[in-house]
Design a protein around this motif. Structure first.
Motif, mmCIF file in Angstrom:
data_model
loop_
_atom_site.group_PDB
_atom_site.id
_atom_site.type_symbol
_atom_site.label_atom_id
_atom_site.label_comp_id
_atom_site.label_asym_id
_atom_site.label_seq_id
_atom_site.Cartn_x
_atom_site.Cartn_y
_atom_site.Cartn_z
ATOM 1 N N PRO A 89 15.350 -12.951 -12.248
ATOM 2 C CA PRO A 89 16.553 -12.099 -12.298
ATOM 3 C C PRO A 89 17.347 -12.255 -13.598
ATOM 4 N N GLN A 90 17.442 -13.474 -14.083
ATOM 5 C CA GLN A 90 18.156 -13.728 -15.334
ATOM 6 C C GLN A 90 17.462 -13.017 -16.493
ATOM 7 N N LEU A 91 16.142 -13.078 -16.545
ATOM 8 C CA LEU A 91 15.386 -12.424 -17.611
ATOM 9 C C LEU A 91 15.489 -10.911 -17.501
ATOM 10 N N ARG A 92 15.322 -10.387 -16.278
ATOM 11 C CA ARG A 92 15.392 -8.940 -16.059
ATOM 12 C C ARG A 92 16.719 -8.372 -16.530
ATOM 13 N N ALA A 93 17.784 -9.110 -16.312
ATOM 14 C CA ALA A 93 19.118 -8.647 -16.719
ATOM 15 C C ALA A 93 19.219 -8.446 -18.227
ATOM 16 N N HIS A 94 18.313 -9.050 -18.979
ATOM 17 C CA HIS A 94 18.320 -8.940 -20.435
ATOM 18 C C HIS A 94 17.092 -8.198 -20.964
ATOM 19 N N GLY A 95 16.384 -7.501 -20.075
ATOM 20 C CA GLY A 95 15.240 -6.701 -20.499
ATOM 21 C C GLY A 95 13.971 -7.491 -20.765
ATOM 22 N N ALA A 96 13.886 -8.687 -20.239
ATOM 23 C CA ALA A 96 12.686 -9.510 -20.441
ATOM 24 C C ALA A 96 11.993 -9.722 -19.101
ATOM 25 N N ARG A 97 10.735 -10.085 -19.175
ATOM 26 C CA ARG A 97 9.979 -10.417 -17.970
ATOM 27 C C ARG A 97 9.015 -11.544 -18.299
ATOM 28 N N VAL A 98 8.632 -12.276 -17.279
ATOM 29 C CA VAL A 98 7.677 -13.366 -17.456
ATOM 30 C C VAL A 98 6.597 -13.219 -16.395
ATOM 31 N N GLU A 99 5.358 -13.406 -16.830
ATOM 32 C CA GLU A 99 4.221 -13.325 -15.921
ATOM 33 C C GLU A 99 3.374 -14.587 -16.069
ATOM 34 N N LEU A 100 2.849 -15.026 -14.971
ATOM 35 C CA LEU A 100 1.949 -16.178 -14.962
ATOM 36 C C LEU A 100 0.564 -15.711 -15.379
ATOM 37 N N SER A 101 0.044 -16.288 -16.463
ATOM 38 C CA SER A 101 -1.307 -15.948 -16.929
ATOM 39 C C SER A 101 -2.341 -16.811 -16.234
ATOM 40 N N SER A 102 -2.098 -18.127 -16.242
ATOM 41 C CA SER A 102 -3.051 -19.028 -15.605
ATOM 42 C C SER A 102 -2.438 -20.406 -15.408
ATOM 43 N N ILE A 103 -3.073 -21.134 -14.513
ATOM 44 C CA ILE A 103 -2.750 -22.540 -14.288
ATOM 45 C C ILE A 103 -4.081 -23.268 -14.283
ATOM 46 N N SER A 104 -4.198 -24.251 -15.171
ATOM 47 C CA SER A 104 -5.440 -25.003 -15.238
ATOM 48 C C SER A 104 -5.154 -26.411 -15.725
ATOM 49 N N ASP A 105 -5.570 -27.382 -14.954
ATOM 50 C CA ASP A 105 -5.406 -28.790 -15.318
ATOM 51 C C ASP A 105 -3.968 -29.133 -15.702
ATOM 52 N N SER B 4 12.575 -10.894 -25.927
ATOM 53 C CA SER B 4 12.261 -12.319 -25.871
ATOM 54 C C SER B 4 13.160 -13.070 -26.839
ATOM 55 N N SER B 5 13.478 -14.281 -26.468
ATOM 56 C CA SER B 5 14.275 -15.131 -27.351
ATOM 57 C C SER B 5 14.016 -16.579 -26.975
ATOM 58 N N PRO B 6 14.334 -17.481 -27.888
ATOM 59 C CA PRO B 6 14.191 -18.903 -27.545
ATOM 60 C C PRO B 6 15.022 -19.287 -26.310
ATOM 61 N N ASP B 7 16.156 -18.609 -26.101
ATOM 62 C CA ASP B 7 16.986 -18.900 -24.928
ATOM 63 C C ASP B 7 16.256 -18.542 -23.635
ATOM 64 N N PHE B 8 15.539 -17.407 -23.634
ATOM 65 C CA PHE B 8 14.786 -17.012 -22.449
ATOM 66 C C PHE B 8 13.671 -18.015 -22.172
ATOM 67 N N GLU B 9 12.998 -18.418 -23.236
ATOM 68 C CA GLU B 9 11.916 -19.386 -23.077
ATOM 69 C C GLU B 9 12.451 -20.718 -22.568
ATOM 70 N N ALA B 10 13.598 -21.130 -23.070
ATOM 71 C CA ALA B 10 14.216 -22.378 -22.595
ATOM 72 C C ALA B 10 14.581 -22.254 -21.113
ATOM 73 N N ALA B 11 15.056 -21.084 -20.699
ATOM 74 C CA ALA B 11 15.403 -20.870 -19.290
ATOM 75 C C ALA B 11 14.157 -20.957 -18.407
ATOM 76 N N VAL B 12 13.045 -20.395 -18.884
ATOM 77 C CA VAL B 12 11.786 -20.460 -18.132
ATOM 78 C C VAL B 12 11.323 -21.909 -18.021
ATOM 79 N N THR C 29 9.016 -22.066 -30.725
ATOM 80 C CA THR C 29 7.883 -22.939 -30.949
ATOM 81 C C THR C 29 8.160 -24.262 -30.282
ATOM 82 N N GLY C 30 7.119 -25.005 -30.016
ATOM 83 C CA GLY C 30 7.288 -26.321 -29.399
ATOM 84 C C GLY C 30 7.546 -26.213 -27.917
ATOM 85 N N ASN C 31 7.816 -27.335 -27.334
ATOM 86 C CA ASN C 31 7.991 -27.406 -25.896
ATOM 87 C C ASN C 31 9.446 -27.201 -25.494
ATOM 88 N N GLY C 32 10.391 -27.325 -26.413
ATOM 89 C CA GLY C 32 11.782 -27.046 -26.133
ATOM 90 C C GLY C 32 12.361 -27.885 -25.009
#
Length: 193
Positions: free
Chosen positions: A108-124, A135-143, A165-168
């Protein structure tokens, strides 16, 4: 005694993890091999005792019927308790479910700013995500923060299509507190060699 609030539990927990890791490094560099061995044994014994007690607490609560199941679920959703249950390998939800719950929490937080996040994969233990739209570093930090709260055992969070970039966010995966065989220990340095 520390008062853990829901809002700051993840940050406080991560600070504690970092402090424990620092103390472990200090013990591991001690010149006395007997001291290092005793410290390992002490931590392993405490972790085993705590893990068994936590597992028993969940069992007792679960046996209380529908209300107990609700309490177990509430414990699994609490940021601090979630991290502890994951550390001991007794979280009631599987890893993928917790990752998906974290993503639902932040959408919901991302949608409010026109962004979306999708799960590509989970492995190990590696969670791969795609950020679309704005997209912004703030959105990535929130995720990352949402995943830290629900899936602190993620070894790495890889965000494709993002700008940061990085793990943030100072993310310290709980894997750093587990031995290579998966058993919970206070930190990597205390694994049996």
């Amino acid at each position: 005694m520390i008062a853990w609030t829901s809002m700051g539990a993840s940050n406080e927990f991560q600070e504690r993890v970092a402090r424990i890791e620092g103390l472990v490094r200090k013990v591991e560099t001690a010149g006395d091999p007997a001291l290092r061995s005793s410290a390992r044994e002490l931590v392993e014994s405490l972790m085993e005792l705590h893990g068994a007690a936590l597992e028993r607490i969940l069992e007792i609560i679960s046996n209380a019927g529908e209300n107990g199941a609700g309490l177990v679920d509430a414990c699994g959703r609490d940021e601090l308790v979630c991290s502890l249950l994951v550390l001991y390998g007794i979280h009631p939800e599987d890893f993928e479910s917790r990752v998906r719950r974290g993503l639902e929490k932040v959408r919901p937080q991302l949608r409010a700013h026109g962004a979306r996040v999708e799960l590509s994969s989970i492995s190990d233990g590696v969670v791969r995500l795609k950020i679309g739209g704005a997209s912004s570093p703030d959105f990535e930090a929130a995720v990352r923060e949402a995943l830290l709260e629900t899936a602190p055992d993620a070894g790495e969070v890889v965000i494709e299509g993002g700008k940061a970039t990085g793990n943030g966010s100072g993310f310290v995966p709980l894997a750093s507190l587990r031995a290579s065989n998966g058993s919970p220990l206070a930190a990597q340095g205390l694994t049996r060699r």
